[in-house]
Design a protein around this motif. Sequence first.
Motif, PDB file in Angstrom:
ATOM      1  N   ARG A  79     -15.909  49.420  33.321  1.00  0.00           N
ATOM      2  CA  ARG A  79     -16.608  50.637  32.876  1.00  0.00           C
ATOM      3  C   ARG A  79     -16.654  50.774  31.370  1.00  0.00           C
ATOM      4  NH1 ARG A  79     -14.095  54.850  37.194  1.00  0.00           N
ATOM      5  NH2 ARG A  79     -12.431  53.309  37.153  1.00  0.00           N
ATOM      6  N   ARG A  80     -15.709  50.167  30.664  1.00  0.00           N
ATOM      7  CA  ARG A  80     -15.666  50.291  29.204  1.00  0.00           C
ATOM      8  C   ARG A  80     -16.221  49.057  28.495  1.00  0.00           C
ATOM      9  NH1 ARG A  80      -9.696  52.615  27.939  1.00  0.00           N
ATOM     10  NH2 ARG A  80      -9.103  51.912  30.007  1.00  0.00           N
ATOM     11  N   VAL A  81     -16.968  48.233  29.219  1.00  0.00           N
ATOM     12  CA  VAL A  81     -17.608  47.064  28.601  1.00  0.00           C
ATOM     13  C   VAL A  81     -18.962  47.506  28.061  1.00  0.00           C
ATOM     14  CG1 VAL A  81     -18.593  44.781  29.028  1.00  0.00           C
ATOM     15  CG2 VAL A  81     -16.393  45.412  30.057  1.00  0.00           C
ATOM     16  N   ASP A  82     -19.109  47.429  26.737  1.00  0.00           N
ATOM     17  CA  ASP A  82     -20.333  47.874  26.069  1.00  0.00           C
ATOM     18  C   ASP A  82     -21.446  46.837  26.145  1.00  0.00           C
ATOM     19  OD1 ASP A  82     -18.943  50.163  25.137  1.00  0.00           O
ATOM     20  OD2 ASP A  82     -18.156  48.984  23.461  1.00  0.00           O
ATOM     21  N   PHE A  83     -21.067  45.562  26.222  1.00  0.00           N
ATOM     22  CA  PHE A  83     -22.049  44.482  26.168  1.00  0.00           C
ATOM     23  C   PHE A  83     -21.509  43.295  26.951  1.00  0.00           C
ATOM     24  CE2 PHE A  83     -23.541  40.524  24.210  1.00  0.00           C
ATOM     25  CZ  PHE A  83     -24.914  40.700  24.299  1.00  0.00           C
ATOM     26  N   CYS A  84     -22.363  42.665  27.729  1.00  0.00           N
ATOM     27  CA  CYS A  84     -21.989  41.451  28.459  1.00  0.00           C
ATOM     28  C   CYS A  84     -23.208  40.545  28.508  1.00  0.00           C
ATOM     29  CB  CYS A  84     -21.507  41.789  29.872  1.00  0.00           C
ATOM     30  SG  CYS A  84     -20.929  40.361  30.812  1.00  0.00           S
ATOM     31  N   ASP A  85     -23.061  39.333  28.008  1.00  0.00           N
ATOM     32  CA  ASP A  85     -24.168  38.380  28.070  1.00  0.00           C
ATOM     33  C   ASP A  85     -23.839  37.273  29.066  1.00  0.00           C
ATOM     34  OD1 ASP A  85     -22.401  36.650  26.778  1.00  0.00           O
ATOM     35  OD2 ASP A  85     -23.512  36.608  24.891  1.00  0.00           O
ATOM     36  N   CYS A  86     -24.636  36.226  29.072  1.00  0.00           N
ATOM     37  CA  CYS A  86     -24.454  35.154  30.055  1.00  0.00           C
ATOM     38  C   CYS A  86     -23.118  34.442  29.890  1.00  0.00           C
ATOM     39  CB  CYS A  86     -25.616  34.169  30.007  1.00  0.00           C
ATOM     40  SG  CYS A  86     -25.845  33.384  28.416  1.00  0.00           S
ATOM     41  N   SER A  87     -22.562  34.419  28.685  1.00  0.00           N
ATOM     42  CA  SER A  87     -21.243  33.807  28.486  1.00  0.00           C
ATOM     43  C   SER A  87     -20.169  34.595  29.228  1.00  0.00           C
ATOM     44  CB  SER A  87     -20.880  33.755  27.002  1.00  0.00           C
ATOM     45  OG  SER A  87     -21.796  32.971  26.300  1.00  0.00           O
ATOM     46  N   GLY A  88     -20.216  35.914  29.111  1.00  0.00           N
ATOM     47  CA  GLY A  88     -19.261  36.755  29.830  1.00  0.00           C
ATOM     48  C   GLY A  88     -19.432  36.640  31.328  1.00  0.00           C
ATOM     49  N   LEU A  89     -20.683  36.638  31.783  1.00  0.00           N
ATOM     50  CA  LEU A  89     -20.958  36.490  33.207  1.00  0.00           C
ATOM     51  C   LEU A  89     -20.466  35.134  33.713  1.00  0.00           C
ATOM     52  CD1 LEU A  89     -22.206  37.409  35.873  1.00  0.00           C
ATOM     53  CD2 LEU A  89     -24.406  36.550  35.032  1.00  0.00           C
ATOM     54  N   LEU A 118     -26.930  43.615  34.161  1.00  0.00           N
ATOM     55  CA  LEU A 118     -26.844  42.161  34.088  1.00  0.00           C
ATOM     56  C   LEU A 118     -26.591  41.559  35.471  1.00  0.00           C
ATOM     57  CD1 LEU A 118     -26.722  39.523  32.425  1.00  0.00           C
ATOM     58  CD2 LEU A 118     -24.263  39.938  32.195  1.00  0.00           C
ATOM     59  N   LEU A 119     -25.680  42.145  36.234  1.00  0.00           N
ATOM     60  CA  LEU A 119     -25.380  41.640  37.574  1.00  0.00           C
ATOM     61  C   LEU A 119     -26.584  41.787  38.509  1.00  0.00           C
ATOM     62  CD1 LEU A 119     -21.734  42.983  38.083  1.00  0.00           C
ATOM     63  CD2 LEU A 119     -22.458  40.699  37.352  1.00  0.00           C
ATOM     64  N   THR A 120     -27.346  42.845  38.320  1.00  0.00           N
ATOM     65  CA  THR A 120     -28.524  43.071  39.157  1.00  0.00           C
ATOM     66  C   THR A 120     -29.636  42.086  38.807  1.00  0.00           C
ATOM     67  OG1 THR A 120     -27.967  45.409  39.402  1.00  0.00           O
ATOM     68  CG2 THR A 120     -30.249  44.782  39.861  1.00  0.00           C
ATOM     69  N   VAL A 121     -29.936  41.944  37.524  1.00  0.00           N
ATOM     70  CA  VAL A 121     -31.016  41.064  37.069  1.00  0.00           C
ATOM     71  C   VAL A 121     -30.728  39.604  37.429  1.00  0.00           C
ATOM     72  CG1 VAL A 121     -32.094  40.124  34.970  1.00  0.00           C
ATOM     73  CG2 VAL A 121     -31.834  42.571  35.232  1.00  0.00           C
ATOM     74  N   THR A 122     -29.462  39.205  37.377  1.00  0.00           N
ATOM     75  CA  THR A 122     -29.095  37.817  37.657  1.00  0.00           C
ATOM     76  C   THR A 122     -28.788  37.580  39.144  1.00  0.00           C
ATOM     77  OG1 THR A 122     -26.778  38.261  37.127  1.00  0.00           O
ATOM     78  CG2 THR A 122     -28.197  37.417  35.339  1.00  0.00           C
ATOM     79  N   HIS A 123     -28.919  38.623  39.946  1.00  0.00           N
ATOM     80  CA  HIS A 123     -28.666  38.542  41.391  1.00  0.00           C
ATOM     81  C   HIS A 123     -27.235  38.109  41.713  1.00  0.00           C
ATOM     82  CE1 HIS A 123     -32.917  39.225  42.030  1.00  0.00           C
ATOM     83  NE2 HIS A 123     -33.161  38.277  41.150  1.00  0.00           N
ATOM     84  N   THR A 124     -26.302  38.449  40.839  1.00  0.00           N
ATOM     85  CA  THR A 124     -24.890  38.102  41.064  1.00  0.00           C
ATOM     86  C   THR A 124     -24.064  39.293  41.551  1.00  0.00           C
ATOM     87  OG1 THR A 124     -24.469  38.455  38.707  1.00  0.00           O
ATOM     88  CG2 THR A 124     -24.881  36.187  39.417  1.00  0.00           C
ATOM     89  N   LEU A 125     -24.662  40.450  41.630  1.00  0.00           N
ATOM     90  CA  LEU A 125     -23.948  41.637  42.088  1.00  0.00           C
ATOM     91  C   LEU A 125     -23.286  41.426  43.448  1.00  0.00           C
ATOM     92  CD1 LEU A 125     -23.192  44.600  41.528  1.00  0.00           C
ATOM     93  CD2 LEU A 125     -25.361  45.245  42.555  1.00  0.00           C
TER      94      LEU A 125
END
Length: 160
Positions: A79-89, A118-125
Amino acid sequence: MPEHAIPAQLNRGGTTYAAPAYSPSGRPLPRLEIEIHPAGDRQLAVITGELDIDADQLLHSTLRAALDRSRHGLDLDLRRVDFCDCSGLNILLRIRQRALQDGKTLCVRAASGAVRRLLTVTHTLPLLAPPDDHRPTAPTRAPDAVQQHGDTQGGLGRHR
């Protein structure tokens, strides 16, 4: 302990790992803090800051160590993650793969809007959402009330 982290004990038996403020080259690093709390047979990681290429080593080593210490797996509060890109994913997916190899699970219990998008767009949710029959062994809220960023729920629902 993660190699490039600065640990500090918490009062409730958990440990916080914080990234140093500057890289070895003197460049400022993004803010990242990871609190690990025992949660029954699982571990709970509360992550604050930015998950990107600069957070890669600290995030991977800290989550891997928490997974190794758990009996059944690792729960994440993002909940406190402000930014996550493909490296974090990518780190989250690598830790999930390791958990599965060890007969454990990795579940995102709560996420900020940025992480959820990010999880929704990448279908990883669906890969990181808690299974329908999996009940947490501890509350999904970390100590000291984690709900922030205008997200009153923060949880991940099952999407089919």
